[in-house]
Design an enzyme around this catalytic site. Structure first.
Site, PDB file in Angstrom:
ATOM      1  N   CYS A   1      31.979  31.698  47.334  1.00 59.83           N
ATOM      2  CA  CYS A   1      32.447  32.629  48.190  1.00 59.83           C
ATOM      3  C   CYS A   1      31.344  33.571  47.895  1.00 59.83           C
ATOM      4  CB  CYS A   1      33.674  33.588  47.558  1.00 59.83           C
ATOM      5  SG  CYS A   1      34.911  32.314  47.713  1.00 59.83           S
TER       6      CYS A   1
ATOM      7  N   HIS B   1      34.360  41.048  49.102  1.00 60.36           N
ATOM      8  CA  HIS B   1      34.964  39.548  49.416  1.00 60.36           C
ATOM      9  C   HIS B   1      36.411  39.600  49.413  1.00 60.36           C
ATOM     10  CE1 HIS B   1      35.927  35.408  49.373  1.00 60.36           C
ATOM     11  NE2 HIS B   1      35.995  35.374  48.258  1.00 60.36           N
TER      12      HIS B   1
ATOM     13  N   ASN C   1      41.536  34.183  52.575  1.00 59.67           N
ATOM     14  CA  ASN C   1      40.124  34.109  51.933  1.00 59.67           C
ATOM     15  C   ASN C   1      39.430  33.157  52.663  1.00 59.67           C
ATOM     16  OD1 ASN C   1      38.129  33.521  50.057  1.00 59.67           O
ATOM     17  ND2 ASN C   1      39.617  33.911  48.466  1.00 59.67           N
TER      18      ASN C   1
HETATM   19  N1  COA Z   1      54.296  31.435  44.377  1.00 58.91           N
HETATM   20  C1  COA Z   1      55.251  31.906  43.400  1.00 58.91           C
HETATM   21  N2  COA Z   1      55.023  32.125  42.211  1.00 58.91           N
HETATM   22  C2  COA Z   1      54.067  31.867  41.877  1.00 58.91           C
HETATM   23  C3  COA Z   1      52.984  31.300  42.537  1.00 58.91           C
HETATM   24  C4  COA Z   1      53.069  31.217  43.808  1.00 58.91           C
HETATM   25  N3  COA Z   1      52.349  30.485  44.746  1.00 58.91           N
HETATM   26  N4  COA Z   1      51.995  30.920  41.567  1.00 58.91           N
HETATM   27  C5  COA Z   1      52.118  31.384  40.500  1.00 58.91           C
HETATM   28  N5  COA Z   1      53.552  31.777  40.674  1.00 58.91           N
HETATM   29  C6  COA Z   1      54.086  32.504  39.315  1.00 58.91           C
HETATM   30  C7  COA Z   1      53.920  32.020  38.034  1.00 58.91           C
HETATM   31  O1  COA Z   1      54.580  30.614  37.602  1.00 58.91           O
HETATM   32  C8  COA Z   1      54.042  33.260  37.083  1.00 58.91           C
HETATM   33  O2  COA Z   1      55.816  33.023  36.849  1.00 58.91           O
HETATM   34  P1  COA Z   1      55.833  33.538  35.318  1.00 58.91           P
HETATM   35  O3  COA Z   1      55.553  34.895  35.110  1.00 58.91           O
HETATM   36  O4  COA Z   1      57.344  33.474  35.503  1.00 58.91           O
HETATM   37  O5  COA Z   1      55.377  32.683  34.624  1.00 58.91           O
HETATM   38  C9  COA Z   1      53.731  34.458  37.801  1.00 58.91           C
HETATM   39  O6  COA Z   1      53.923  33.723  39.333  1.00 58.91           O
HETATM   40  C10 COA Z   1      52.525  34.628  37.977  1.00 58.91           C
HETATM   41  O7  COA Z   1      51.400  33.776  37.837  1.00 58.91           O
HETATM   42  P2  COA Z   1      49.766  33.906  37.952  1.00 58.91           P
HETATM   43  O8  COA Z   1      49.273  32.736  37.847  1.00 58.91           O
HETATM   44  O9  COA Z   1      49.614  34.757  36.754  1.00 58.91           O
HETATM   45  O10 COA Z   1      49.649  34.820  39.021  1.00 58.91           O
HETATM   46  P3  COA Z   1      48.436  35.930  39.274  1.00 58.91           P
HETATM   47  O11 COA Z   1      49.298  37.371  39.440  1.00 58.91           O
HETATM   48  O12 COA Z   1      47.179  35.891  38.707  1.00 58.91           O
HETATM   49  O13 COA Z   1      48.168  35.601  40.842  1.00 58.91           O
HETATM   50  C11 COA Z   1      46.282  34.760  42.006  1.00 58.91           C
HETATM   51  C12 COA Z   1      47.627  34.328  41.331  1.00 58.91           C
HETATM   52  C13 COA Z   1      45.671  33.511  42.501  1.00 58.91           C
HETATM   53  C14 COA Z   1      46.654  35.402  43.399  1.00 58.91           C
HETATM   54  C15 COA Z   1      45.207  35.503  41.272  1.00 58.91           C
HETATM   55  O14 COA Z   1      45.372  35.041  40.050  1.00 58.91           O
HETATM   56  C16 COA Z   1      44.033  35.923  41.899  1.00 58.91           C
HETATM   57  O15 COA Z   1      43.984  36.320  42.985  1.00 58.91           O
HETATM   58  N6  COA Z   1      42.883  35.538  40.960  1.00 58.91           N
HETATM   59  C17 COA Z   1      41.600  35.658  41.604  1.00 58.91           C
HETATM   60  C18 COA Z   1      41.155  34.906  42.739  1.00 58.91           C
HETATM   61  C19 COA Z   1      39.775  34.980  43.140  1.00 58.91           C
HETATM   62  O16 COA Z   1      39.148  36.051  43.050  1.00 58.91           O
HETATM   63  N7  COA Z   1      39.061  33.977  43.483  1.00 58.91           N
HETATM   64  C20 COA Z   1      37.664  34.012  43.566  1.00 58.91           C
HETATM   65  C21 COA Z   1      37.346  33.926  44.920  1.00 58.91           C
HETATM   66  S1  COA Z   1      37.925  32.381  45.810  1.00 58.91           S
END
Ligand code: COA
Length: 355
Positions: A121, A268, A299
């Protein structure tokens, strides 16, 4: 004997911008027909409401060509003067041949140096920096930089960590000499120690319509037999929280400007939450527009920064000549940022041919 060297122009800028957005708009509700998630969760965690996925005869190749064509037309620079093409992408379908020469051929520029940059990215930021330095060194007078991705093709529609995030699209800029300097030195870096945080399972497939893939997919019985992106989102989020504020500080310092001189922030489009946090931590005032193309484009990896700049210029949220802070980051893990002067608002925009 003296071996000749090039002499370029130290002042360079983005002279034109162009983009292509796929016609098919995919809502969170549609994604959740296959994904175990909800519109509320997706919007709250990522800021995404819709994304665009290729359909019909749209491909990586066709999008790169149209974005490139529009950037050249909007710059007013004759095509014959473009001396090099850089394609920043992780989704060109073959490693051999790489995409740059094919896209140059499609654009009627066969013969020019054309090559790919694979920096996830962060790819557009790498491409922009290399293009600016190529013009500064005098290796080419004008360089076309294209960021293009078809993330829908390399995505598991049932993966809760990635399926709702990614979109497709292409954005391009023409870089060339200018009276005032409009591209600062690049701040770039990588962290291979954490490279496994964003990866892939298999090789990149040819072409696969994501709608078809969603129909046929039964996660309970069918193992994955094609390449999809994998991402440990929370691990990337933690890395971003530590690495990116430092990088942003360095970009501003290296550009020799004061924070108060930034008119627009174009990070980004990975996650609107990360972007809000970065803007807040940087102490940018609340009235500084922050790109939010992610809301309806998703994204788009290496395409996201040129797409977001184009959206802001096309809609009047940002103006030509304003000072913008850019920062790309992602797989590698890697990042690249710069302070730039925004190019002229595009005469031909990616919204012209959308419903
Ligand atoms: N829908 C619903 N619930 C979901 C889910 C989805 N798609 N994905 C995860 N969950 C749940 C998990 O099971 C967890 O539940 P719990 O609290 O009961 O255990 C909770 O939601 C939090 O999960 P988590 O994986 O910690 O989510 P998050 O808040 O970190 O969000 C992203 C996920 C991917 C949106 C986030 O981590 C992110 O944007 N990361 C950076 C991505 C990035 O910058 N990439 C680089 C460029 S591509």
């Amino acid at each position: 004997m003296t071996i000749a060297s090039n002499t370029g122009r130290s002042n360079v800028a983005m002279l034109g911008i162009g983009a292509y957005r796929p016609k098919r708009l995919v809502s969170n509700d549609e994604v959740c027909e296959v994904l175990d998630s909800s519109d509320e969760w997706i919007y709250e965690r990522s800021g995404i409401r819709n994304r665009r996925w290729i359909s019909g005869d749209e491909t990586a190749r066709s999008m790169a060509k149209i974005a490139g064509e529009r950037a050249i037309a909007n710059s007013g620079i004759p095509k014959e003067k473009i001396g090099a093409l850089i394609l920043a992408s992780s989704s060109w379908k073959t490693k051999i041949p790489h995409g740059g020469p094919v896209v140059a051929y499609d654009l009627g520029m066969n013969g020019i140096p054309a090559y790919d940059i694979g920096a996830g990215c962060g790819g557009f930021g790498y491409g922009l920096g290399v293009a600016a330095d190529t013009v500064r060194a005098g290796t080419a007078e004008y360089v076309l930089v294209i960021g293009m991705e078809t993330m829908s093709v390399v995505m598991d529609p049932t993966d809760r960590g990635t399926a709702f995030i990614f979109g497709d699209g292409a954005g391009a800029v023409v870089v060339g000499p200018s009276e005032e300097n409009g591209i600062s030195p690049t701040v770039w870096g990588s962290d291979g120690e954490n490279s496994s945080a964003i990866g892939q399972n298999y090789d990149i497939p040819e072409y696969m319509d994501v709608a078809q893939k969603m129909q046929h997919k039964d996660p309970a019985t069918e193992p994955l037999d094609r390449m999809v992106v994998t991402m440990e989102g929370p691990r990337v989020f933690r890395w971003a929280a530590i690495t990116l504020p430092k990088a942003l500080g360095q970009v501003i310092e290296l550009a020799g400007i004061d924070k108060s001189e930034i008119d627009v922030f174009v990070p980004h489009q990975a996650n609107a939450r990360i972007n809000e946090l970065m803007a807040k931590n940087l102490g940018l005032s609340d009235d500084i527009p922050v790109a939010n193309d992610i809301e309806n484009t998703g994204n788009t990896s290496a395409a996201s920064i040129p797409l977001a700049m184009e959206e802001m210029l096309a809609t009047g949220k940002a103006k030509a000549g304003q000072t913008a802070l850019l920062l790309g980051f992602g797989a590698g893990l890697s990042y690249a940022g710069a302070v730039v002067t925004l190019p002229p608002a595009p005469k031909i925009t990616s919204f012209d041919d959308l419903d």
